[in-house]
Design a protein around this motif. Structure first.
Motif, PDB file in Angstrom:
ATOM      1  N   VAL A  26       0.868  -1.166   0.000  1.00  0.00           N
ATOM      2  CA  VAL A  26       0.000   0.000   0.000  1.00  0.00           C
ATOM      3  C   VAL A  26       0.905   1.216   0.000  1.00  0.00           C
ATOM      4  O   VAL A  26       1.852   1.308   0.784  1.00  0.00           O
ATOM      5  CB  VAL A  26      -0.909  -0.003   1.244  1.00  0.00           C
ATOM      6  N   ALA A  27       0.620   2.141  -0.868  1.00  0.00           N
ATOM      7  CA  ALA A  27       1.465   3.325  -1.016  1.00  0.00           C
ATOM      8  C   ALA A  27       0.901   4.482  -0.210  1.00  0.00           C
ATOM      9  O   ALA A  27       0.116   5.283  -0.708  1.00  0.00           O
ATOM     10  CB  ALA A  27       1.583   3.697  -2.479  1.00  0.00           C
ATOM     11  N   HIS A  62     -14.500   1.447  -9.734  1.00  0.00           N
ATOM     12  CA  HIS A  62     -13.711   2.401 -10.505  1.00  0.00           C
ATOM     13  C   HIS A  62     -12.247   2.000 -10.359  1.00  0.00           C
ATOM     14  O   HIS A  62     -11.755   1.858  -9.240  1.00  0.00           O
ATOM     15  CB  HIS A  62     -13.905   3.817  -9.981  1.00  0.00           C
ATOM     16  N   ILE A  63     -11.540   1.837 -11.472  1.00  0.00           N
ATOM     17  CA  ILE A  63     -10.146   1.410 -11.466  1.00  0.00           C
ATOM     18  C   ILE A  63      -9.296   2.499 -12.127  1.00  0.00           C
ATOM     19  O   ILE A  63      -9.598   2.931 -13.242  1.00  0.00           O
ATOM     20  CB  ILE A  63      -9.945   0.078 -12.235  1.00  0.00           C
ATOM     21  N   SER A  64      -8.250   2.926 -11.432  1.00  0.00           N
ATOM     22  CA  SER A  64      -7.305   3.916 -11.956  1.00  0.00           C
ATOM     23  C   SER A  64      -5.909   3.318 -11.929  1.00  0.00           C
ATOM     24  O   SER A  64      -5.639   2.375 -11.180  1.00  0.00           O
ATOM     25  CB  SER A  64      -7.326   5.187 -11.104  1.00  0.00           C
ATOM     26  N   ILE A  65      -5.008   3.919 -12.715  1.00  0.00           N
ATOM     27  CA  ILE A  65      -3.613   3.461 -12.744  1.00  0.00           C
ATOM     28  C   ILE A  65      -2.692   4.669 -12.803  1.00  0.00           C
ATOM     29  O   ILE A  65      -3.024   5.697 -13.407  1.00  0.00           O
ATOM     30  CB  ILE A  65      -3.357   2.510 -13.932  1.00  0.00           C
ATOM     31  N   ALA A  66      -1.559   4.531 -12.148  1.00  0.00           N
ATOM     32  CA  ALA A  66      -0.478   5.517 -12.248  1.00  0.00           C
ATOM     33  C   ALA A  66       0.823   4.730 -12.316  1.00  0.00           C
ATOM     34  O   ALA A  66       1.011   3.759 -11.587  1.00  0.00           O
ATOM     35  CB  ALA A  66      -0.477   6.451 -11.043  1.00  0.00           C
ATOM     36  N   PHE A  67       1.708   5.131 -13.222  1.00  0.00           N
ATOM     37  CA  PHE A  67       2.999   4.462 -13.348  1.00  0.00           C
ATOM     38  C   PHE A  67       4.021   5.473 -13.819  1.00  0.00           C
ATOM     39  O   PHE A  67       3.676   6.570 -14.266  1.00  0.00           O
ATOM     40  CB  PHE A  67       2.919   3.259 -14.293  1.00  0.00           C
ATOM     41  N   TYR A 110       0.999   1.722  -9.723  1.00  0.00           N
ATOM     42  CA  TYR A 110       0.015   1.673  -8.649  1.00  0.00           C
ATOM     43  C   TYR A 110      -1.373   1.586  -9.261  1.00  0.00           C
ATOM     44  O   TYR A 110      -1.658   2.249 -10.258  1.00  0.00           O
ATOM     45  CB  TYR A 110       0.090   2.916  -7.758  1.00  0.00           C
ATOM     46  N   LEU A 111      -2.207   0.764  -8.671  1.00  0.00           N
ATOM     47  CA  LEU A 111      -3.606   0.660  -9.059  1.00  0.00           C
ATOM     48  C   LEU A 111      -4.461   1.204  -7.926  1.00  0.00           C
ATOM     49  O   LEU A 111      -4.107   1.068  -6.739  1.00  0.00           O
ATOM     50  CB  LEU A 111      -3.992  -0.793  -9.337  1.00  0.00           C
ATOM     51  N   TYR A 112      -5.569   1.803  -8.292  1.00  0.00           N
ATOM     52  CA  TYR A 112      -6.504   2.351  -7.315  1.00  0.00           C
ATOM     53  C   TYR A 112      -7.879   1.788  -7.631  1.00  0.00           C
ATOM     54  O   TYR A 112      -8.321   1.818  -8.777  1.00  0.00           O
ATOM     55  CB  TYR A 112      -6.525   3.879  -7.411  1.00  0.00           C
ATOM     56  N   ARG A 113      -8.540   1.268  -6.615  1.00  0.00           N
ATOM     57  CA  ARG A 113      -9.882   0.704  -6.780  1.00  0.00           C
ATOM     58  C   ARG A 113     -10.819   1.383  -5.801  1.00  0.00           C
ATOM     59  O   ARG A 113     -10.514   1.518  -4.617  1.00  0.00           O
ATOM     60  CB  ARG A 113      -9.866  -0.804  -6.505  1.00  0.00           C
ATOM     61  N   SER A 114     -11.951   1.828  -6.315  1.00  0.00           N
ATOM     62  CA  SER A 114     -12.971   2.423  -5.465  1.00  0.00           C
ATOM     63  C   SER A 114     -14.299   1.752  -5.778  1.00  0.00           C
ATOM     64  O   SER A 114     -14.746   1.761  -6.932  1.00  0.00           O
ATOM     65  CB  SER A 114     -13.057   3.930  -5.731  1.00  0.00           C
ATOM     66  N   GLY A 115     -14.905   1.142  -4.772  1.00  0.00           N
ATOM     67  CA  GLY A 115     -16.177   0.455  -4.969  1.00  0.00           C
ATOM     68  C   GLY A 115     -16.335  -0.685  -3.987  1.00  0.00           C
ATOM     69  O   GLY A 115     -15.548  -0.839  -3.054  1.00  0.00           O
ATOM     70  N   TYR A 116     -17.371  -1.508  -4.224  1.00  0.00           N
ATOM     71  CA  TYR A 116     -17.719  -2.553  -3.265  1.00  0.00           C
ATOM     72  C   TYR A 116     -17.548  -3.976  -3.797  1.00  0.00           C
ATOM     73  O   TYR A 116     -17.629  -4.930  -3.038  1.00  0.00           O
ATOM     74  CB  TYR A 116     -19.175  -2.370  -2.801  1.00  0.00           C
ATOM     75  N   ASP A 117     -17.323  -4.125  -5.108  1.00  0.00           N
ATOM     76  CA  ASP A 117     -17.255  -5.466  -5.691  1.00  0.00           C
ATOM     77  C   ASP A 117     -15.978  -6.218  -5.328  1.00  0.00           C
ATOM     78  O   ASP A 117     -15.999  -7.402  -5.084  1.00  0.00           O
ATOM     79  CB  ASP A 117     -17.332  -5.402  -7.224  1.00  0.00           C
ATOM     80  N   TYR A 141      -6.003  -9.245  -4.168  1.00  0.00           N
ATOM     81  CA  TYR A 141      -7.098  -8.282  -4.229  1.00  0.00           C
ATOM     82  C   TYR A 141      -6.567  -6.886  -3.903  1.00  0.00           C
ATOM     83  O   TYR A 141      -5.767  -6.719  -2.983  1.00  0.00           O
ATOM     84  CB  TYR A 141      -8.215  -8.663  -3.254  1.00  0.00           C
ATOM     85  N   ILE A 142      -7.024  -5.904  -4.648  1.00  0.00           N
ATOM     86  CA  ILE A 142      -6.623  -4.518  -4.433  1.00  0.00           C
ATOM     87  C   ILE A 142      -7.520  -3.934  -3.352  1.00  0.00           C
ATOM     88  O   ILE A 142      -8.750  -3.981  -3.468  1.00  0.00           O
ATOM     89  CB  ILE A 142      -6.770  -3.692  -5.741  1.00  0.00           C
ATOM     90  N   PRO A 143      -6.927  -3.367  -2.293  1.00  0.00           N
ATOM     91  CA  PRO A 143      -7.753  -2.753  -1.241  1.00  0.00           C
ATOM     92  C   PRO A 143      -8.537  -1.566  -1.807  1.00  0.00           C
ATOM     93  O   PRO A 143      -8.099  -0.913  -2.744  1.00  0.00           O
ATOM     94  CB  PRO A 143      -6.747  -2.290  -0.192  1.00  0.00           C
ATOM     95  N   SER A 144      -9.673  -1.290  -1.215  1.00  0.00           N
ATOM     96  CA  SER A 144     -10.505  -0.187  -1.682  1.00  0.00           C
ATOM     97  C   SER A 144      -9.951   1.157  -1.222  1.00  0.00           C
ATOM     98  O   SER A 144      -9.435   1.281  -0.101  1.00  0.00           O
ATOM     99  CB  SER A 144     -11.935  -0.350  -1.158  1.00  0.00           C
ATOM    100  N   ASP A 145     -10.056   2.148  -2.095  1.00  0.00           N
ATOM    101  CA  ASP A 145      -9.703   3.544  -1.807  1.00  0.00           C
ATOM    102  C   ASP A 145      -8.261   3.728  -1.355  1.00  0.00           C
ATOM    103  O   ASP A 145      -7.971   4.546  -0.485  1.00  0.00           O
ATOM    104  CB  ASP A 145     -10.665   4.126  -0.760  1.00  0.00           C
TER     105      ASP A 145
END
Length: 181
Positions: A26-27, A62-67, A110-117, A141-145
């Motif tokens: 986790v960053a 919602h999935i975001s990426i930064a690299f 880095y991946l960012y996930r926001s949601g409940y699924d 699994y990517i942690p939320s938020d």
């Protein structure tokens, strides 16, 4: 002559036992708003994301990426997901074309996930104009938020690094074998 050959063989053998710095985390200090635009040129990156076969069958998160690279060149895509098109379904792969500032060798993602699924990516492969293709293996699994990913920029100066412990073991083994043989 045989002793020198044995010593060199032990050193080369030691290269096979390199320690990996590829653990994900986790960053906490990662800030996507700190995007450096040192270079006004724009480059195209191909991002290939494979989703594991673990549940859920699909995600509406919602999935975001930064690299980026070791020189603070950062590429950011605020939204990769599109539930209507089947993006990020389990056991699938998705390819994205992302424009951003030109970077050198990509060494963090880095991946960012926001949601409940929930969502479990298997791997992320990134290639660009100035960069060899690089693959980051998630399989978790990517942690939320939370921005979650890899930062291998400290190792970016060499793709063939050997830990101090490995060097020490090889030198000691070589030293003893020099006297033994």
């Amino acid at each position: 002559m045989v002793k020198r050959f044995t010593f060199l063989l032990i050193l080369l053998f030691g290269f096979g036992f390199t320690e990996s710095q590829s653990s994900s985390y986790v960053a906490d200090s990662f800030n996507v708003s700190y995007i450096q635009m040192k270079n006004t040129a724009t480059c195209l990156y191909s991002v290939f994301i494979s989703t594991s076969c673990s549940p859920p069958k699909y995600t509406t998160d919602h999935i975001s990426i930064a690299f980026g690279d070791a020189y603070s060149n950062q590429i950011y895509a605020p939204r990769l997901d599109d539930p209507a098109s089947g993006t990020f379904e389990s056991c699938s792969s998705d390819t994205f074309q992302i424009n951003g500032p030109c970077a050198y060798q990509i060494c963090y993602v880095y991946l960012y996930r926001s949601g409940y699924d929930g969502w479990k990516p298997e791997s992320v492969k990134i290639s660009g104009y100035n960069s060899r293709p690089v693959t980051f293996y998630y399989n978790t699994y990517i942690p939320s938020d939370t921005w979650y990913g890899f930062n291998l920029c400290n190792d970016a100066s060499s793709s063939f690094q050997v830990s101090t412990k490995t060097w020490f073991i090889c030198i000691v083994l070589g030293f003893f074998l020099n006297f033994w043989i």
